[in-house]
Design an enzyme around this catalytic site. Structure first.
Site, PDB file in Angstrom:
ATOM      1  N   LYS A 118       0.819  -1.218   0.000  1.00 14.83           N
ATOM      2  CA  LYS A 118       0.000   0.000   0.000  1.00 14.83           C
ATOM      3  C   LYS A 118       0.851   1.266   0.000  1.00 14.83           C
ATOM      4  O   LYS A 118       0.488   2.268  -0.612  1.00 14.83           O
ATOM      5  CB  LYS A 118      -0.943  -0.010   1.204  1.00 14.83           C
ATOM      6  N   LYS A 201      -6.421  -8.898  -8.353  1.00 15.83           N
ATOM      7  CA  LYS A 201      -7.564  -9.000  -7.449  1.00 15.83           C
ATOM      8  C   LYS A 201      -8.640  -7.988  -7.838  1.00 15.83           C
ATOM      9  O   LYS A 201      -8.334  -6.858  -8.240  1.00 15.83           O
ATOM     10  CB  LYS A 201      -7.100  -8.741  -6.002  1.00 15.83           C
ATOM     11  N   LYS A 204     -12.189  -2.247  -5.588  1.00 17.86           N
ATOM     12  CA  LYS A 204     -13.157  -1.163  -5.690  1.00 17.86           C
ATOM     13  C   LYS A 204     -12.551   0.074  -6.335  1.00 17.86           C
ATOM     14  O   LYS A 204     -13.257   0.985  -6.727  1.00 17.86           O
ATOM     15  CB  LYS A 204     -13.721  -0.796  -4.312  1.00 17.86           C
TER      16      LYS A 204
END
Length: 338
Positions: A118, A201, A204
């Site tokens: 991240k 993956k 969103k």
């Protein structure tokens, strides 16, 4: 050392950042529903304090928190069978989070692969919360003496960290107070992949809305996305081994299996040898059957935010009844004068 008998208890949560996707449903919410009313006490949370590890617009955070709660309810979480609340309503999460920050080791945090993913090259400029949030996640779990946590494969490392923190606390204070939580990772669609690239993956935050199925999509949109999902030129094999090196095909078979409560092998026993012209329309029909009612119910619930807030407030009271004695005992064990 006296051995405690821990109540079989499940805790898990979803972060309200962006919308819910099919990945959230198959990888988490559907499993939450399946586990309630059985051998476990079930506690499900909207982990809104985790969302602010990156900046959130306050109105967006409020909306997303209610939307996750609506997703839980629409999918079948029953507030009479499970404790359902948002994390920030129970201040014991933040309090135990600090106590466990002082138990966890920096070296353990440095091994967390999700932080590296991240933060990327910008690690010096991210919030301290993004670095330390696995310790808060451990607090979320241990605050309820949760014995089992249903998680996706990508969160397994954080549950293992929770076990490390619990074991160190018990060792340092010579108690048997926190349980060794077990990660529950099972089923064919624990990691739902991108409909346009089966090596990534489902997210969103992907560039195209066609990459994902949102839990708020209507029936026509759901059907369109599956009919246009990327597959490949070969027919479906008769066994899962035949999907090796075929990530897009494997993803669609796993999604069908997850939605139908079948194994991948059972799906291929039906569709093996057939082409995508048969499989993808059938998958689209199945997805609409399972997901469109959830989407409709979410929209109905979101039209009455006060009712969602009432349900979460009532759940927070129940959660606090479990959490506060555990937090108080933690303070006592650590030597605080209260």
């Amino acid at each position: 050392m006296e051995k405690l008998a821990f109540t079989p208890r499940v805790f898990s949560g979803i972060k309200p950042s962006g919308g819910l996707t099919l990945g959230n449903y198959l990888g988490a919410i559907k499993r939450f529903v399946d586990m309630q009313g059985g051998e476990f006490e079930t506690i499900y949370c909207v982990v809104d304090m985790h969302a602010i590890t990156v900046w959130q617009d306050p109105e967006d955070l409020r909306h997303a928190t209610r939307e996750v709660a609506a997703g839980y309810l629409a999918a079948g979480i029953d507030p009479e069978k499970s404790v359902l609340f948002n994390q920030s309503r129970v201040s014991a999460h933040a309090e135990l989070g600090w106590l466990l920050n002082c138990v966890a080791r920096v070296g353990w945090m440095n091994r967390m692969t999700q932080f590296k993913d991240k933060a990327g090259k910008n690690a010096e400029n991210v919030s301290l919360g993004l670095y330390a949030y696995p310790s808060l996640m451990a607090a979320d779990i241990l605050l309820y003496h949760a014995t089992h946590v249903p998680v996706g494969e990508d969160q397994k490392q954080h549950v293992e960290l929770t076990r490390d923190i619990a074991n160190k606390f018990n060792h340092d204070y010579k108690v048997d107070f926190f349980p060794e939580t077990i990660p529950v990772i099972e089923g064919p669609a624990m990691r739902v992949m991108n409909l346009r690239d089966g090596t990534k993956k489902m997210s969103k935050s992907g560039e195209s809305d066609m990459e994902r199925v949102n839990m708020t999509d209507d029936a026509d949109t759901i059907a369109k996305k599956f009919k246009k999902a990327k597959s490949d030129a070969d027919v479906l094999p008769e066994e899962m081994e035949g999907l090796a090196g075929r990530p897009d095909a494997r993803n669609l078979v796993n999604i069908y299996a997850g939605l139908s409560n079948m194994t991948g092998e059972e799906v291929l026993a039906v569709y093996g040898g057939q082409g995508w012209g048969k499989f993808k329309p059938d998958l689209a029909e199945l997805a609409v059957e399972k997901l469109a009612p959830i989407s409709s119910e979410m929209k109905r619930l979101m039209n009455d935010p006060a009712e969602i807030d009432r349900i979460m407030a009532k759940g927070a009271n129940k959660a606090n009844e479990i959490a506060q004695p555990i937090l108080n005992k933690t303070f006592e064990i650590m030597g605080f004068v209260r």
